[in-house]
Design a protein around this motif. Structure first.
Motif, PDB file in Angstrom:
ATOM      1  N   UNK A   1       0.844  -1.194   0.000  1.00 33.15           N
ATOM      2  CA  UNK A   1       0.000   0.000   0.000  1.00 33.15           C
ATOM      3  C   UNK A   1       0.879   1.244   0.000  1.00 33.15           C
ATOM      4  N   UNK A   2       0.560   2.180  -0.867  1.00 36.27           N
ATOM      5  CA  UNK A   2       1.361   3.378  -1.048  1.00 36.27           C
ATOM      6  C   UNK A   2       1.402   4.185   0.234  1.00 36.27           C
ATOM      7  N   UNK A   3       2.598   4.286   0.847  1.00 35.16           N
ATOM      8  CA  UNK A   3       2.725   5.016   2.099  1.00 35.16           C
ATOM      9  C   UNK A   3       2.431   6.503   1.931  1.00 35.16           C
ATOM     10  N   UNK A   4       2.696   7.012   0.735  1.00 34.00           N
ATOM     11  CA  UNK A   4       2.392   8.421   0.508  1.00 34.00           C
ATOM     12  C   UNK A   4       0.888   8.664   0.560  1.00 34.00           C
ATOM     13  N   UNK A   5       0.131   7.734  -0.019  1.00 34.99           N
ATOM     14  CA  UNK A   5      -1.319   7.863   0.051  1.00 34.99           C
ATOM     15  C   UNK A   5      -1.820   7.642   1.463  1.00 34.99           C
ATOM     16  N   UNK A   6      -1.196   6.712   2.180  1.00 36.88           N
ATOM     17  CA  UNK A   6      -1.628   6.406   3.545  1.00 36.88           C
ATOM     18  C   UNK A   6      -1.304   7.531   4.516  1.00 36.88           C
ATOM     19  N   UNK A   7      -0.439   8.463   4.131  1.00 39.43           N
ATOM     20  CA  UNK A   7      -0.070   9.567   5.016  1.00 39.43           C
ATOM     21  C   UNK A   7      -0.517  10.902   4.457  1.00 39.43           C
ATOM     22  N   UNK A   8      -1.509  10.899   3.603  1.00 34.14           N
ATOM     23  CA  UNK A   8      -1.982  12.136   2.978  1.00 34.14           C
ATOM     24  C   UNK A   8      -3.415  12.434   3.397  1.00 34.14           C
ATOM     25  N   UNK A   9      -3.642  13.651   3.847  1.00 34.73           N
ATOM     26  CA  UNK A   9      -4.971  14.131   4.221  1.00 34.73           C
ATOM     27  C   UNK A   9      -5.234  15.413   3.444  1.00 34.73           C
ATOM     28  N   UNK A  10      -6.408  15.523   2.872  1.00 31.59           N
ATOM     29  CA  UNK A  10      -6.792  16.741   2.168  1.00 31.59           C
ATOM     30  C   UNK A  10      -7.994  17.364   2.865  1.00 31.59           C
ATOM     31  N   UNK A  11      -7.981  18.689   2.924  1.00 26.87           N
ATOM     32  CA  UNK A  11      -9.064  19.453   3.548  1.00 26.87           C
ATOM     33  C   UNK A  11      -9.597  20.430   2.517  1.00 26.87           C
ATOM     34  N   UNK A  12     -10.903  20.471   2.376  1.00 22.93           N
ATOM     35  CA  UNK A  12     -11.542  21.298   1.358  1.00 22.93           C
ATOM     36  C   UNK A  12     -12.466  22.320   2.014  1.00 22.93           C
ATOM     37  N   UNK A  13     -12.488  23.528   1.454  1.00 22.22           N
ATOM     38  CA  UNK A  13     -13.358  24.602   1.935  1.00 22.22           C
ATOM     39  C   UNK A  13     -14.751  24.415   1.344  1.00 22.22           C
ATOM     40  N   UNK A  14     -15.727  24.112   2.203  1.00 24.19           N
ATOM     41  CA  UNK A  14     -17.113  23.945   1.741  1.00 24.19           C
ATOM     42  C   UNK A  14     -18.030  24.959   2.430  1.00 24.19           C
ATOM     43  N   UNK A  15     -17.448  26.108   2.795  1.00 24.60           N
ATOM     44  CA  UNK A  15     -18.220  27.085   3.564  1.00 24.60           C
ATOM     45  C   UNK A  15     -19.437  27.592   2.788  1.00 24.60           C
ATOM     46  N   UNK A  16     -19.274  27.792   1.481  1.00 22.99           N
ATOM     47  CA  UNK A  16     -20.405  28.310   0.704  1.00 22.99           C
ATOM     48  C   UNK A  16     -21.527  27.286   0.568  1.00 22.99           C
TER      49      UNK A  16
ATOM     50  N   UNK B   1       1.310  13.500   6.878  1.00 24.11           N
ATOM     51  CA  UNK B   1       1.358  13.054   8.264  1.00 24.11           C
ATOM     52  C   UNK B   1       2.367  11.926   8.438  1.00 24.11           C
ATOM     53  N   UNK B   2       2.612  11.597   9.697  1.00 17.71           N
ATOM     54  CA  UNK B   2       3.386  10.400  10.005  1.00 17.71           C
ATOM     55  C   UNK B   2       2.540   9.161   9.725  1.00 17.71           C
ATOM     56  N   UNK B   3       3.202   8.027   9.602  1.00 20.45           N
ATOM     57  CA  UNK B   3       2.487   6.776   9.366  1.00 20.45           C
ATOM     58  C   UNK B   3       1.606   6.455  10.575  1.00 20.45           C
ATOM     59  N   UNK B   4       0.342   6.212  10.303  1.00 20.21           N
ATOM     60  CA  UNK B   4      -0.595   5.862  11.354  1.00 20.21           C
ATOM     61  C   UNK B   4      -1.339   7.034  11.957  1.00 20.21           C
ATOM     62  N   UNK B   5      -0.958   8.259  11.592  1.00 18.77           N
ATOM     63  CA  UNK B   5      -1.598   9.438  12.194  1.00 18.77           C
ATOM     64  C   UNK B   5      -2.639  10.071  11.289  1.00 18.77           C
ATOM     65  N   UNK B   6      -2.798   9.586  10.066  1.00 15.58           N
ATOM     66  CA  UNK B   6      -3.658  10.260   9.101  1.00 15.58           C
ATOM     67  C   UNK B   6      -5.114  10.280   9.543  1.00 15.58           C
TER      68      UNK B   6
END
Length: 428
Positions: free
Chosen positions: A82-97, A260-265
């Motif tokens: 499993x791709x560690x880069x994907x496993x440690x990536x979090x994205x946040x999106x602005x949905x205020x509107x 993030x670190x591994x396991x913290x995502x």
């Protein structure tokens, strides 16, 4: 008048012969051992036909074992591959509107610092795509009008943390830092594709690019990124510089990239909206990485459903082949069956003999198919440098599946053989 009566002389008394008791009918001596011996002899009498008959079962059982083994092996590799880069990536999106049409920007000005305080965060930053018009093109020299000499290239305003979270590999130069962002300096980082289109091959001449009429000093050329591959086809400038020159982006267009670190995502994804906007966490949508266990179960389910159907079809073909061959054998051996019946064999003995033959063919095909399926799993695992996984229950069950297939296929031919009358069979 006295009459004289003559009497016949008395014959000596002969003892009557004793009748011998009828011999007791002994039970049949046709045992399971005899059935197996007869079935083995019937199989070996026609080895080529027996091999072709068992081929369908070999393919069905072999496919069954190979499918279960390969799916188990593949599933066990998903976690490790499993791709560690994907496993440690979090994205946040602005949905205020989407929540409130009158709401302002979802991300605060100090979004990078707020998210950086969370445990397990390595790098994080906000970025957005600048809304450029037809006249706002990118060119390498201030020659001619912007619309005529420039390239239509995406311009991305990103904080230094967003660039670091993308894990860039630099061809030349470096990325801009916090000083450039704080001072809103006109610096830019080019993707390798954009640099090639603009004819910029070196930074020794201190090249500049013009976005519209605004000059930007090129401080680095990115050769590759491990996240956000669209940056390779963009001109990236500090977010503060983009806001100063072209104004704040529309509400809902900002995004944040978090490494993030591994396991913290998962934990970071849960806490990010509250850490960024404790007053309105609903303005931000956090997307954690996919769970590898869920991915593994989906892959296993899809493969099992697809290939087990193929294994079932092969088993059906094998059963039809065994039934056909056994029925032909019954017709060819009508005389033999009649002779056996005349010598005292009963219908159940004939049934047992032919069921034993079809079961032997099925079991033999199951054993060979199990061996071939296991070797297939081992071969694929060695070729791909995987750890082979074959469940013991699969290896133990597969030959039984072949045996059951042979027995089911031999039911009708055995029933036909048991109904043959001895006298009629011997006439032929």
């Amino acid at each position: 008048m006295n009459r004289r009566v003559s009497r016949a002389p008395l014959l000596p008394r002969v003892p009557r012969p004793r009748l011998r008791p009828e011999p007791e009918v002994k039970p049949s001596r046709f045992t399971l051992r005899d059935a197996f011996a007869e079935s083995l002899a019937g199989v070996l009498q026609r080895p080529a036909r027996s091999a072709l008959t068992a081929l369908g079962t070999v393919l069905g059982v072999g496919t069954f074992v190979a499918i279960l083994g390969l799916t188990a092996t593949t599933s066990s590799q998903i976690d490790s591959r499993f791709n560690m880069l994907t496993a440690t990536e979090v994205s946040v999106e602005d949905i205020s509107t989407q929540v409130d049409e009158y709401a302002g920007p979802g991300f605060p000005e100090d979004a990078d610092q707020r998210i950086g305080r969370l445990h397990g965060v390595r790098d994080a930053g906000v970025y957005f795509t600048v809304q450029t018009g037809p006249s706002m093109t990118v060119r390498a020299a201030p020659v001619g009008t912007a619309a005529e000499s420039g390239e239509q290239v995406d311009v991305v305003g990103a904080s230094p943390g967003a660039l670091r979270a993308a894990v860039p590999t630099m061809r030349q130069g470096r990325i801009y830092d916090e000083f450039h962002s704080k001072k809103a300096l006109p610096v830019a980082v080019l993707g390798s594709g954009v640099a090639a289109r603009l004819g910029i091959t070196t930074l020794e001449t201190r090249p500049a690019v013009f976005i519209g009429d605004e000059p930007f000093t090129v401080v680095g050329i990115v050769d590759d990124v491990e996240r956000q591959a669209n940056l390779l086809l963009s001109v990236v400038v500090p977010r503060t510089t983009a806001v100063r020159l072209w104004g704040r982006p529309k509400a809902g267009s900002d995004k944040m990239l978090i490494a993030t670190d591994v396991g913290a995502a998962q934990q970071v994804a849960t806490l990010a909206p509250t850490a960024l906007r404790p007053d309105h966490p609903e303005y931000l949508k956090s997307t954690p990485p996919p769970d590898p266990k869920t991915l593994r179960s989906k892959v296993t389910s899809d493969l099992n459903q697809l290939f087990l159907l193929l294994a079932g079809i092969c088993l059906v073909i094998g059963a039809v082949g065994i039934a056909n061959t056994t029925l032909v054998a019954v017709l060819e051996r009508t005389g033999e069956i009649g002779l056996r019946r005349a010598l005292g064999a009963r219908g159940r003995h004939i049934t047992g003999q032919f069921l034993a033959e079809s079961g032997a063919l099925g079991a033999l095909g199951g054993l060979i198919g199990t061996s071939l399926g296991t070797l297939t799993v081992l071969g694929v695992a060695v070729a791909r440098d995987w750890t082979p996984v074959v469940h013991p229950a699969t290896v133990a069950t597969a030959p039984l599946i072949g045996l059951v297939t042979g027995l089911v296929a031999g039911l009708y031919p055995a029933w036909r053989a048991a109904r043959i009358e001895p006298a009629e069979a011997l006439r032929r």
